[in-house]
Scaffold this motif. Structure first.
Motif, short mmCIF file in Angstrom:
data_model
loop_
_atom_site.label_atom_id
_atom_site.label_comp_id
_atom_site.label_asym_id
_atom_site.label_seq_id
_atom_site.Cartn_x
_atom_site.Cartn_y
_atom_site.Cartn_z
N GLU A 105 -13.95 10.44 -7.13
CA GLU A 105 -14.38 9.63 -5.98
C GLU A 105 -15.81 9.18 -6.15
O GLU A 105 -16.16 8.02 -5.89
N PRO B 115 -5.17 10.43 0.02
CA PRO B 115 -6.38 11.25 0.01
C PRO B 115 -6.92 11.52 1.41
O PRO B 115 -6.51 10.87 2.38
N ARG C 149 -11.07 15.82 -8.43
CA ARG C 149 -10.75 14.73 -7.49
C ARG C 149 -12.01 14.25 -6.78
O ARG C 149 -12.20 13.03 -6.59
N SER D 283 -7.74 5.62 -2.69
CA SER D 283 -6.48 5.98 -3.35
C SER D 283 -6.59 5.81 -4.86
O SER D 283 -7.24 4.87 -5.34
N ILE D 284 -5.99 6.73 -5.59
CA ILE D 284 -5.96 6.69 -7.05
C ILE D 284 -4.50 6.73 -7.49
O ILE D 284 -3.72 7.53 -6.98
N CYS E 257 -4.37 12.28 -4.60
CA CYS E 257 -4.78 10.99 -5.15
C CYS E 257 -4.24 9.81 -4.33
O CYS E 257 -4.97 8.88 -4.00
N ALA F 53 -1.31 7.86 -9.14
CA ALA F 53 -0.89 9.13 -9.74
C ALA F 53 0.58 9.37 -9.45
O ALA F 53 1.10 8.93 -8.41
N TRP G 289 -1.98 17.70 -6.39
CA TRP G 289 -3.00 16.85 -7.02
C TRP G 289 -2.58 15.38 -6.91
O TRP G 289 -3.41 14.52 -6.56
N LYS H 27 -2.89 5.45 -14.83
CA LYS H 27 -2.53 6.37 -13.74
C LYS H 27 -2.54 7.80 -14.28
O LYS H 27 -2.50 8.02 -15.50
#
Length: 388
Positions: A381, A262, A377, A268-269, A259, A271, A255, A239
């Motif tokens: 992606e 989004p 970002r 989705s990331i 994530c 974070a 930021w 993460k």
């Protein structure tokens, strides 16, 4: 990827400069009205939802804690957590209400802003169809839109002090004088300086263009390499752990939200932002000291596959330095967004990927750092879709 990152950074320049060329005079007039309301005892009340709540955080800290030594603290609050009931409870007619949202607008946010306007408050619709200042989006890209809004409220903060001090002290603008060299020694009416103030706003947007162009030319490859390394850690279950102080705290929060919440069409990331934990921050600052507010949280949160990302305009904030030192000891990938010459973090090689906006003025550094992390970002992606 280097070429794509360079192009994405440069694409922003024309859109943003074109917007401020059209809007500089209106923004100067809005600043004059803001100064009148502050002198009447008005407050700046800001709010937004999701990632746009971080703009409310950012504008609040800029007005309360000015980066120019000697500038007054102006009353501002972020009401995003419960903006409708909060605004209904505390709004006064002399207040200034600033509402943030995506390019297409946020109906819930705009409905509350309309209520504030009906109560005689000065209103900023960012964006929206109606308000004392109503912004019509110059782009549908949510990241470029947010960057443009950040420049907008930084210029409002910078410019409102000129009108305040112009009214109270004649032409003595103190340590803000370097921002406004057109102001002379003889007292004038504020209407006489509107054109000069508008020109200075446009110059600020152009300064961003120069810095963003320099970043694209000198660091697009570094940004691409950092993004690939981050993607590798994320692919292993890691993460992003973000942290920063003041305006940089709000960028860390933005930021992280970009994530996990989004824009439409993005994945989705994982974070987290250590700057989004007021209870932890104040407990650690009170019981131990401000230098450990990120270090202790990092110790609790970090895993080997994670990425530690520090944001520091100076490159020397002690709590950022200590967190990055700990991250290196633990084998985390480290990334830093820095200003000036990179400061202690760069000189001591505390980060695997330093990305430096080479300026000595904090608002311009933060604005171009926003472009950098938004481009990263976007690149994450692209890399994620490449694996699918």
């Amino acid at each position: 990827m280097t070429t794509q990152i360079e192009e994405r950074l440069l694409t922003r320049n024309g859109t943003i400069e074109g917007f401020f060329a059209r809007e500089a005079r209106r923004l100067a007039e809005a600043c004059r009205e803001m100064s009148e309301r502050f002198l009447q005892g008005g407050r700046l009340l800001a709010f937004g939802r999701g990632a746009y709540a971080t703009d409310a955080q950012h504008v609040s800290v800029e007005f309360v804690h000015p980066v120019i030594v000697g500038k007054r603290a102006l009353p501002a609050l972020d009401l995003s957590m419960a903006f409708e009931p909060w605004l209904h409870a505390i709004l006064r007619p002399e207040d200034i209400v600033m509402a943030f949202g995506p390019p297409e607008g946020d109906p819930e946010v705009l409905a509350v802003l309309a209520w504030a306007r009906s109560r005689s408050a000065m209103t900023f619709a960012l964006p929206g169809p109606e308000g004392s200042y109503a912004l019509h989006p110059a782009t549908a890209d949510p990241f470029i839109h947010q960057e443009m809004i950040e420049i907008l409220y930084h210029t409002l903060w910078e410019t409102v002090h000129v009108f305040l001090e112009h009214r109270e002290l004649g032409q003595d603008v103190g340590q803000a004088e370097f921002l406004y060299p057109f102001l002379g020694q003889r007292k004038q009416e504020t209407t006489d300086i509107l054109e000069d103030v508008a020109a200075s706003i446009l110059m600020k947007a152009h300064d961003d263009t120069l810095l963003r162009t320099q970043l694209a030319s000198e660091q697009a490859e570094q940004i691409g390499n950092a993004t690939r390394a981050m993607h590798q850690r994320l692919s292993r279950g890691g993460k992003l752990i973000l942290f920063g102080n003041g305006g940089s705290a709000t960028d860390a929060n933005d930021w992280a939200l970009d994530c996990v919440m989004p824009p439409s069409g993005y994945r989705s990331i994982p974070a987290v932002s250590l700057s989004m934990e007021p209870a932890n921050i104040t407990a650690l600052a009170n019981d131990i000291g401000t230098e450990v507010i990120f270090l202790r949280q990092l110790i609790a949160q970090a895993r080997l596959e994670d990425v530690a990302i520090g944001i520091s305009t100076s490159g020397g904030s002690r709590n950022i330095v200590m967190a990055l030192e700990e991250a290196r000891k633990r084998g985390l990938l480290t990334v830093a967004l820095l200003g000036y010459d990179g400061g202690e973090i760069y000189r001591r090689a505390l980060t695997d990927f330093p990305i430096i906006v080479r300026s000595d003025y904090i608002p311009r550094i933060q604005e171009v750092q926003a472009s950098a992390y938004h481009v990263m970002r976007e690149a994450l992606e692209v890399l994620g879709h490449g694996e699918a």
